[in-house]
Design a protein around this motif. Structure first.
Motif, short mmCIF file in Angstrom:
data_model
loop_
_atom_site.label_atom_id
_atom_site.label_comp_id
_atom_site.label_asym_id
_atom_site.label_seq_id
_atom_site.Cartn_x
_atom_site.Cartn_y
_atom_site.Cartn_z
N SER A 162 -1.72 33.21 48.29
CA SER A 162 -0.71 34.27 48.36
C SER A 162 0.17 34.02 49.57
O SER A 162 -0.29 33.48 50.58
N TYR A 163 1.41 34.40 49.44
CA TYR A 163 2.26 34.42 50.63
C TYR A 163 1.80 35.56 51.52
O TYR A 163 1.11 36.50 51.07
N LEU A 164 2.19 35.46 52.80
CA LEU A 164 1.67 36.40 53.80
C LEU A 164 2.59 37.60 54.00
O LEU A 164 3.77 37.46 54.33
N GLY A 165 2.03 38.78 53.82
CA GLY A 165 2.71 40.02 54.19
C GLY A 165 4.13 40.11 53.65
O GLY A 165 4.40 39.81 52.48
N THR A 166 5.04 40.52 54.53
CA THR A 166 6.43 40.77 54.11
C THR A 166 7.16 39.50 53.69
O THR A 166 8.27 39.59 53.16
N ASP A 167 6.56 38.32 53.91
CA ASP A 167 7.17 37.09 53.39
C ASP A 167 7.39 37.19 51.88
O ASP A 167 8.30 36.55 51.35
N ILE A 168 6.58 37.96 51.19
CA ILE A 168 6.71 38.02 49.73
C ILE A 168 8.08 38.56 49.32
O ILE A 168 8.56 38.28 48.23
N LEU A 169 8.72 39.31 50.21
CA LEU A 169 10.04 39.87 49.88
C LEU A 169 11.11 38.79 49.85
O LEU A 169 12.22 39.02 49.38
N HIS A 170 10.79 37.63 50.37
CA HIS A 170 11.79 36.56 50.47
C HIS A 170 11.55 35.45 49.46
O HIS A 170 12.19 34.40 49.53
N ASN A 192 11.74 35.05 40.41
CA ASN A 192 11.09 34.45 39.25
C ASN A 192 9.85 33.65 39.63
O ASN A 192 9.22 33.01 38.81
N ARG A 193 9.48 33.68 40.90
CA ARG A 193 8.31 32.92 41.35
C ARG A 193 7.17 33.84 41.73
O ARG A 193 7.39 34.93 42.25
N PRO A 194 5.95 33.35 41.53
CA PRO A 194 4.80 34.17 41.93
C PRO A 194 4.69 34.26 43.44
O PRO A 194 5.10 33.35 44.16
N THR A 195 4.12 35.37 43.90
CA THR A 195 3.78 35.48 45.32
C THR A 195 2.27 35.34 45.52
O THR A 195 1.80 35.22 46.64
N LEU A 196 1.54 35.40 44.42
CA LEU A 196 0.07 35.37 44.50
C LEU A 196 -0.44 34.69 43.23
O LEU A 196 0.01 35.01 42.13
N ASN A 197 -1.34 33.73 43.40
CA ASN A 197 -1.86 33.01 42.23
C ASN A 197 -3.37 33.09 42.14
O ASN A 197 -4.07 32.93 43.12
N HIS A 217 -4.10 38.59 52.16
CA HIS A 217 -2.93 37.81 52.59
C HIS A 217 -1.66 38.62 52.36
O HIS A 217 -0.74 38.61 53.18
N THR A 218 -1.58 39.29 51.21
CA THR A 218 -0.38 40.07 50.90
C THR A 218 -0.19 41.19 51.93
O THR A 218 0.92 41.60 52.23
N LEU A 219 -1.30 41.66 52.49
CA LEU A 219 -1.20 42.67 53.55
C LEU A 219 -0.85 42.03 54.90
O LEU A 219 -0.67 42.73 55.89
N GLY A 220 -0.81 40.70 54.94
CA GLY A 220 -0.40 40.02 56.16
C GLY A 220 -1.55 39.43 56.96
O GLY A 220 -1.35 38.99 58.10
N PHE A 221 -2.74 39.38 56.38
CA PHE A 221 -3.88 38.84 57.12
C PHE A 221 -4.04 37.35 56.83
O PHE A 221 -4.24 36.98 55.68
N PRO A 222 -3.96 36.49 57.86
CA PRO A 222 -4.19 35.07 57.62
C PRO A 222 -5.68 34.72 57.60
O PRO A 222 -6.52 35.61 57.55
N HIS A 223 -5.97 33.42 57.62
CA HIS A 223 -7.37 33.00 57.43
C HIS A 223 -8.23 33.18 58.67
O HIS A 223 -7.90 32.67 59.73
N GLU A 224 -9.34 33.80 58.49
CA GLU A 224 -10.27 34.05 59.58
C GLU A 224 -11.00 32.77 59.99
O GLU A 224 -11.37 32.61 61.15
N LEU A 276 8.94 28.90 53.44
CA LEU A 276 7.69 29.65 53.41
C LEU A 276 6.67 28.91 52.56
O LEU A 276 7.00 28.35 51.52
N SER A 277 5.45 28.92 53.02
CA SER A 277 4.34 28.34 52.25
C SER A 277 3.26 29.39 52.11
O SER A 277 3.00 30.13 53.05
N PRO A 278 2.64 29.44 50.96
CA PRO A 278 1.58 30.44 50.82
C PRO A 278 0.34 30.06 51.62
O PRO A 278 0.14 28.89 51.93
N ALA A 279 -0.46 31.06 51.97
CA ALA A 279 -1.76 30.80 52.56
C ALA A 279 -2.70 30.39 51.44
O ALA A 279 -2.81 31.09 50.45
#
Ligand SMILES: [Zn+2]
Lengths: 337, 88
Positions: free
Chosen positions: A168-176, A180-185, A208-215, B44-47
């Motif tokens: 998934s893209y991170l947080g508010t990045d999904i707005l950009h 036509n493209r997925p933000t989460l797969n 991730h969509t909430l903006g949390f990266p990898h722990e 931008l790249s996805p996590a």
């Protein structure tokens, strides 16, 4: 409340103040920043309510009729989102946050207002599957003031199931991301996918969509990995270059870290890594569901003010400042980008 | 069985990949993460793990490659072999 909790709370207070200053149109002053942040809760920000009896009460309330509008405006302005994602880990280490550290903490952050994110499914799928995915994403809503709701139109969150991997893209990045493209797969997810995978994967990607990266990229966890073993392992199992292994596993996120708690290998945002690549031979367990720490953190970052609690908060904060509707100021709303 | 020409690039949606046989015929250029140029000009790249395996046909001959999909962290990814014939 532990020290890091308190610092996080202060960071959130600050975030809320920046957002509110933008809504109020008033000058945002940072005069407190020269002081240790342990003092900020005493409420000496000049734009806050003068003479507030206690820090938590120094929040100026809009008349009810404008609250919703202000929230919309705040969202369209969202001044705290313009900067790089940063060291919330500094909070965990108990360091005093400088203003940059606070602002960078929130670059992909949705802001403190409660909100609903619309979700659409690019490859359709049966309604029970769509409902089940959204239900798991909404597990975060147990403590966080953000929820996900399906739309027949183009969602802010766009889910695909036919691309490679889980991401998934991170947080508010999904707005950009182009519409036509997925933000989460969620590669290959069907109703036959096990319930445990919905817990482990769907909730992780929603994080991730909430903006949390990898722990698992936290310094303390990366330090447990033997780089040569990792290069060998991922070359063998995935064909990854050393550079890709560096990027995926070996680069600690001291600059753009995650949960503001001590590193937590049981966080849902932590991947499982095998004992064959760690120095000790002990695996990094990885989270299989949102754990108590994750829930608590999400609730602090995205405060949830329930309808039942709102009145008591109103009382604590004092009643809203009233003025006549004729004095309301029109604010041009910008569409959320 | 895939038929390609020398110099062709092959991109597969996969989290990993490798050449099982015929390493002088086909090479793995790498496994990459996608980037999207956002409406505000950032890349931008996805996590998540990389999602594109890129191969290149080097010379005439036969090769066998393996594509890996699924979750690299869980140890039971999906693997698929593909035979490739490269002609000049
Ligand atoms: Zn992830």
């Amino acid at each position: 409340m532990c020290d890091s909790d308190q610092k996080l709370r202060q960071a959130l207070t600050k975030i809320a103040e920046v957002a509110r200053a933008a809504v109020d149109g008033g000058p945002y002053t940072d005069e407190d920043d020269s002081k240790p942040h342990g003092e900020t809760t005493r409420g000496s920000h000049t734009h806050a309510h003068a003479g507030g009896k206690n820090a938590h009460c120094s929040i100026k309330q809009l008349p009810d009729r404008l609250v919703e509008k202000a929230a919309r405006t705040a969202r369209s302005i969202n001044p705290v989102n313009g900067v790089g994602f940063g060291p919330i880990s500094a909070v965990a280490r108990g360091l005093v946050l400088d203003p940059a550290a606070i602002s960078v903490l929130v670059s992909k952050y949705w802001g403190p207002q409660q909100r609903q994110l619309t979700v659409s499914f690019l490859d359709g799928g049966p309604s029970d599957l769509r409902r089940r995915i959204i239900q798991h994403m909404n597990a975060w809503n147990q403590t966080a003031g953000i929820s996900f709701v399906e739309t027949r139109g183009v969602g802010k969150v766009r889910i695909s199931r036919n691309q490679a991997g889980y991401w998934s893209y991170l947080g508010t990045d999904i707005l950009h991301i182009p519409n036509n493209r997925p933000t989460l797969n969620l590669q290959g997810f069907t109703m036959n996918t096990s319930e445990s995978e919905f817990h482990r994967v769907v909730r992780h990607e929603a994080g991730h969509t909430l903006g949390f990266p990898h722990e698992h990229m936290r310094e303390e966890l990366v330090a447990r990995i033997d780089p040569e073993k990792a290069y060998d392992f991922f070359l063998r199992t995935q064909g990854w270059s050393r550079q890709m292994v560096d990027q995926q596993v070996l680069t600690p996120l001291s600059q753009d870290s995650i949960m503001g708690t001590p590193s937590d290998e049981d966080s849902i945002m932590c991947y499982q890594l095998p004992g064959s690549i760690t120095k000790s031979g002990e695996p990094i367990r990885g989270g299989i569901d949102i754990n108590a720490t994750d829930y608590a953190f999400a609730g602090r970052i995205y405060p949830k003010v329930s309808a039942e609690r709102a009145p008591s908060i109103q009382v604590e904060m004092g009643t809203a400042d009233e003025w006549s509707p004729s004095e309301d100021v029109e604010v041009d709303e910008e569409p959320v980008q | 069985m895939l038929h390609v020409r020398v110099g062709d690039m092959l991109m597969f949606g996969a989290t990993g990949g490798r050449v099982l046989e015929g390493g002088t015929t086909v090479e793995l250029m790498g496994v990459f993460s996608p980037g999207v140029v956002s409406d505000d000009g950032r890349v931008l790249s996805p996590a998540g793990p990389p999602t594109s395996a890129l191969f290149r046909a080097l010379q005439s001959g036969q090769a066998r490659i393996e594509l890996i999909r699924g979750d690299p962290w869980q140890g039971t990814p999906e693997r698929r072999e593909i035979a490739i014939i490269v002609t000049a």
